[in-house]
Design a protein around this motif. Sequence first.
Motif, PDB file in Angstrom:
ATOM      1  N   ARG A 189       0.836  -1.206   0.000  1.00 46.49           N
ATOM      2  CA  ARG A 189       0.000   0.000   0.000  1.00 46.49           C
ATOM      3  C   ARG A 189       0.873   1.259   0.000  1.00 46.49           C
ATOM      4  O   ARG A 189       0.582   2.236  -0.692  1.00 46.49           O
ATOM      5  CB  ARG A 189      -0.932  -0.015   1.216  1.00 46.49           C
ATOM      6  N   THR A 190       1.954   1.221   0.764  1.00 46.87           N
ATOM      7  CA  THR A 190       2.870   2.367   0.811  1.00 46.87           C
ATOM      8  C   THR A 190       3.557   2.572  -0.533  1.00 46.87           C
ATOM      9  O   THR A 190       3.752   3.705  -0.984  1.00 46.87           O
ATOM     10  CB  THR A 190       3.922   2.164   1.914  1.00 46.87           C
ATOM     11  N   VAL A 191       3.927   1.468  -1.191  1.00 47.71           N
ATOM     12  CA  VAL A 191       4.527   1.550  -2.529  1.00 47.71           C
ATOM     13  C   VAL A 191       3.548   2.190  -3.508  1.00 47.71           C
ATOM     14  O   VAL A 191       3.915   3.086  -4.286  1.00 47.71           O
ATOM     15  CB  VAL A 191       4.950   0.151  -3.021  1.00 47.71           C
ATOM     16  N   VAL A 192       2.304   1.742  -3.487  1.00 51.18           N
ATOM     17  CA  VAL A 192       1.287   2.296  -4.386  1.00 51.18           C
ATOM     18  C   VAL A 192       1.100   3.787  -4.130  1.00 51.18           C
ATOM     19  O   VAL A 192       1.028   4.595  -5.074  1.00 51.18           O
ATOM     20  CB  VAL A 192      -0.042   1.533  -4.228  1.00 51.18           C
ATOM     21  N   ASP A 193       1.023   4.179  -2.860  1.00 50.71           N
ATOM     22  CA  ASP A 193       0.876   5.601  -2.529  1.00 50.71           C
ATOM     23  C   ASP A 193       2.062   6.403  -3.067  1.00 50.71           C
ATOM     24  O   ASP A 193       1.887   7.500  -3.612  1.00 50.71           O
ATOM     25  CB  ASP A 193       0.762   5.786  -1.023  1.00 50.71           C
ATOM     26  N   SER A 211      -2.745  -8.703  -3.278  1.00 50.86           N
ATOM     27  CA  SER A 211      -3.520  -8.739  -4.518  1.00 50.86           C
ATOM     28  C   SER A 211      -4.596  -7.667  -4.533  1.00 50.86           C
ATOM     29  O   SER A 211      -4.819  -7.012  -5.563  1.00 50.86           O
ATOM     30  CB  SER A 211      -4.148 -10.125  -4.698  1.00 50.86           C
ATOM     31  N   GLU A 212      -5.250  -7.474  -3.416  1.00 53.76           N
ATOM     32  CA  GLU A 212      -6.298  -6.455  -3.338  1.00 53.76           C
ATOM     33  C   GLU A 212      -5.725  -5.059  -3.533  1.00 53.76           C
ATOM     34  O   GLU A 212      -6.266  -4.239  -4.277  1.00 53.76           O
ATOM     35  CB  GLU A 212      -7.001  -6.550  -1.979  1.00 53.76           C
ATOM     36  N   VAL A 213      -4.600  -4.791  -2.877  1.00 56.69           N
ATOM     37  CA  VAL A 213      -3.974  -3.469  -3.004  1.00 56.69           C
ATOM     38  C   VAL A 213      -3.531  -3.216  -4.443  1.00 56.69           C
ATOM     39  O   VAL A 213      -3.757  -2.140  -5.001  1.00 56.69           O
ATOM     40  CB  VAL A 213      -2.781  -3.342  -2.036  1.00 56.69           C
ATOM     41  N   SER A 272      -5.321  -0.472  -7.291  1.00 57.95           N
ATOM     42  CA  SER A 272      -4.375   0.634  -7.154  1.00 57.95           C
ATOM     43  C   SER A 272      -4.651   1.800  -8.084  1.00 57.95           C
ATOM     44  O   SER A 272      -4.197   2.924  -7.840  1.00 57.95           O
ATOM     45  CB  SER A 272      -2.941   0.127  -7.408  1.00 57.95           C
ATOM     46  N   GLY A 273      -5.360   1.550  -9.182  1.00 58.05           N
ATOM     47  CA  GLY A 273      -5.537   2.604 -10.173  1.00 58.05           C
ATOM     48  C   GLY A 273      -4.308   2.846 -11.025  1.00 58.05           C
ATOM     49  O   GLY A 273      -4.256   3.794 -11.807  1.00 58.05           O
ATOM     50  N   LEU A 274      -3.312   1.971 -10.904  1.00 56.26           N
ATOM     51  CA  LEU A 274      -2.078   2.065 -11.687  1.00 56.26           C
ATOM     52  C   LEU A 274      -2.173   1.131 -12.902  1.00 56.26           C
ATOM     53  O   LEU A 274      -3.158   0.410 -13.077  1.00 56.26           O
ATOM     54  CB  LEU A 274      -0.878   1.681 -10.821  1.00 56.26           C
ATOM     55  N   VAL A 329      -1.774  -5.820 -18.742  1.00 56.80           N
ATOM     56  CA  VAL A 329      -1.985  -4.631 -17.915  1.00 56.80           C
ATOM     57  C   VAL A 329      -3.418  -4.670 -17.376  1.00 56.80           C
ATOM     58  O   VAL A 329      -4.384  -4.884 -18.123  1.00 56.80           O
ATOM     59  CB  VAL A 329      -1.749  -3.345 -18.723  1.00 56.80           C
ATOM     60  N   GLY A 330      -3.553  -4.507 -16.076  1.00 54.00           N
ATOM     61  CA  GLY A 330      -4.872  -4.576 -15.460  1.00 54.00           C
ATOM     62  C   GLY A 330      -5.388  -5.981 -15.290  1.00 54.00           C
ATOM     63  O   GLY A 330      -6.599  -6.203 -15.181  1.00 54.00           O
ATOM     64  N   ALA A 331      -4.477  -6.972 -15.263  1.00 53.60           N
ATOM     65  CA  ALA A 331      -4.888  -8.366 -15.169  1.00 53.60           C
ATOM     66  C   ALA A 331      -3.933  -9.136 -14.261  1.00 53.60           C
ATOM     67  O   ALA A 331      -2.835  -8.701 -13.972  1.00 53.60           O
ATOM     68  CB  ALA A 331      -4.930  -9.016 -16.559  1.00 53.60           C
ATOM     69  N   ALA A 332      -4.400 -10.314 -13.840  1.00 53.77           N
ATOM     70  CA  ALA A 332      -3.605 -11.179 -12.969  1.00 53.77           C
ATOM     71  C   ALA A 332      -3.482 -12.550 -13.607  1.00 53.77           C
ATOM     72  O   ALA A 332      -4.203 -13.489 -13.236  1.00 53.77           O
ATOM     73  CB  ALA A 332      -4.239 -11.274 -11.582  1.00 53.77           C
ATOM     74  N   PRO A 333      -2.616 -12.703 -14.593  1.00 51.31           N
ATOM     75  CA  PRO A 333      -2.490 -13.994 -15.267  1.00 51.31           C
ATOM     76  C   PRO A 333      -1.846 -15.048 -14.375  1.00 51.31           C
ATOM     77  O   PRO A 333      -0.948 -14.754 -13.605  1.00 51.31           O
ATOM     78  CB  PRO A 333      -1.592 -13.679 -16.464  1.00 51.31           C
ATOM     79  N   ALA A 334      -2.318 -16.275 -14.515  1.00 46.03           N
ATOM     80  CA  ALA A 334      -1.611 -17.407 -13.930  1.00 46.03           C
ATOM     81  C   ALA A 334      -0.453 -17.749 -14.853  1.00 46.03           C
ATOM     82  O   ALA A 334      -0.569 -17.653 -16.077  1.00 46.03           O
ATOM     83  CB  ALA A 334      -2.546 -18.594 -13.800  1.00 46.03           C
ATOM     84  N   ILE A 335       0.690 -18.130 -14.278  1.00 40.05           N
ATOM     85  CA  ILE A 335       1.875 -18.394 -15.081  1.00 40.05           C
ATOM     86  C   ILE A 335       2.466 -19.753 -14.726  1.00 40.05           C
ATOM     87  O   ILE A 335       2.355 -20.233 -13.592  1.00 40.05           O
ATOM     88  CB  ILE A 335       2.940 -17.286 -14.904  1.00 40.05           C
ATOM     89  N   SER A 336       3.083 -20.382 -15.718  1.00 38.44           N
ATOM     90  CA  SER A 336       3.744 -21.679 -15.492  1.00 38.44           C
ATOM     91  C   SER A 336       4.687 -21.949 -16.660  1.00 38.44           C
ATOM     92  O   SER A 336       4.691 -21.236 -17.662  1.00 38.44           O
ATOM     93  CB  SER A 336       2.706 -22.809 -15.391  1.00 38.44           C
ATOM     94  N   ASN A 337       5.466 -23.011 -16.545  1.00 37.28           N
ATOM     95  CA  ASN A 337       6.261 -23.514 -17.675  1.00 37.28           C
ATOM     96  C   ASN A 337       5.379 -24.407 -18.543  1.00 37.28           C
ATOM     97  O   ASN A 337       4.329 -24.856 -18.157  1.00 37.28           O
ATOM     98  CB  ASN A 337       7.465 -24.308 -17.172  1.00 37.28           C
TER      99      ASN A 337
END
Length: 212
Positions: free
Chosen positions: A89-93, A144-146, A150-152, A204-212
């Motif tokens: 949260r501090t990083v986002v601010d 994840s929520e932050v 974040s609006g970033l 951007v604006g997404a949370a992809p799952a990643i793997s090999n």
Amino acid sequence: MDVTVFGGTGKIGHLVVERLLDEGHRVTALVRSPDKLTIDDPSPEVVVAELDDAPAIRKVVDGADAVISALGPAIDPFLRSGPLTEATRTVVDAMHESGVRRLIALGTVSVPDPRDRPGLLDRLVPVGIGLLIPGALKEVQGISEVVSTSGLDWTLARMTAPIDIPSNGTQRAGFLGRDDVGTPMARTDVAAFLVEQLTDDRFVGAAPAISN
């Protein structure tokens, strides 16, 4: 690019720093234990501070082109609370204050993305984690929520089982139940994916799952 890294002394974070340097980026890393940043290259700017030191966080964020956070909780069944959600949260601010837009962060598939179409096993993962390591799950959910609110220009890379094996040159990214995403992933490939998001706007604006 000028890239600020948080979590640079962790198993994935130090690989992120190495990858950034190999690609010619300028790196600033905020760390709590500089002796753990075992990198031969002397070029990173290392700032020693705690994660609740808001002025130090603002200092390392100011002037950056992007921020990569490899912060993640310890896999400790006795962990009940931690500093990582508030640190994020501090990083986002600080990013908002400095006008830095691009945030790339690390998460796990225990937190769903709205684009997922999870199967039964996918739904059971967070339940099992919540029983075994509830404090870690709470931190991952908080981060994840932050990030996602974040609006970033954010990307949250969700991994399942990072392991210490050599890269096999394969990266898969997508959403559970929709895309061909597996489970294990070499930590070096996790780091590579995070760094690649600096120039890839697909998630951007997404949370992809990643793997090999």
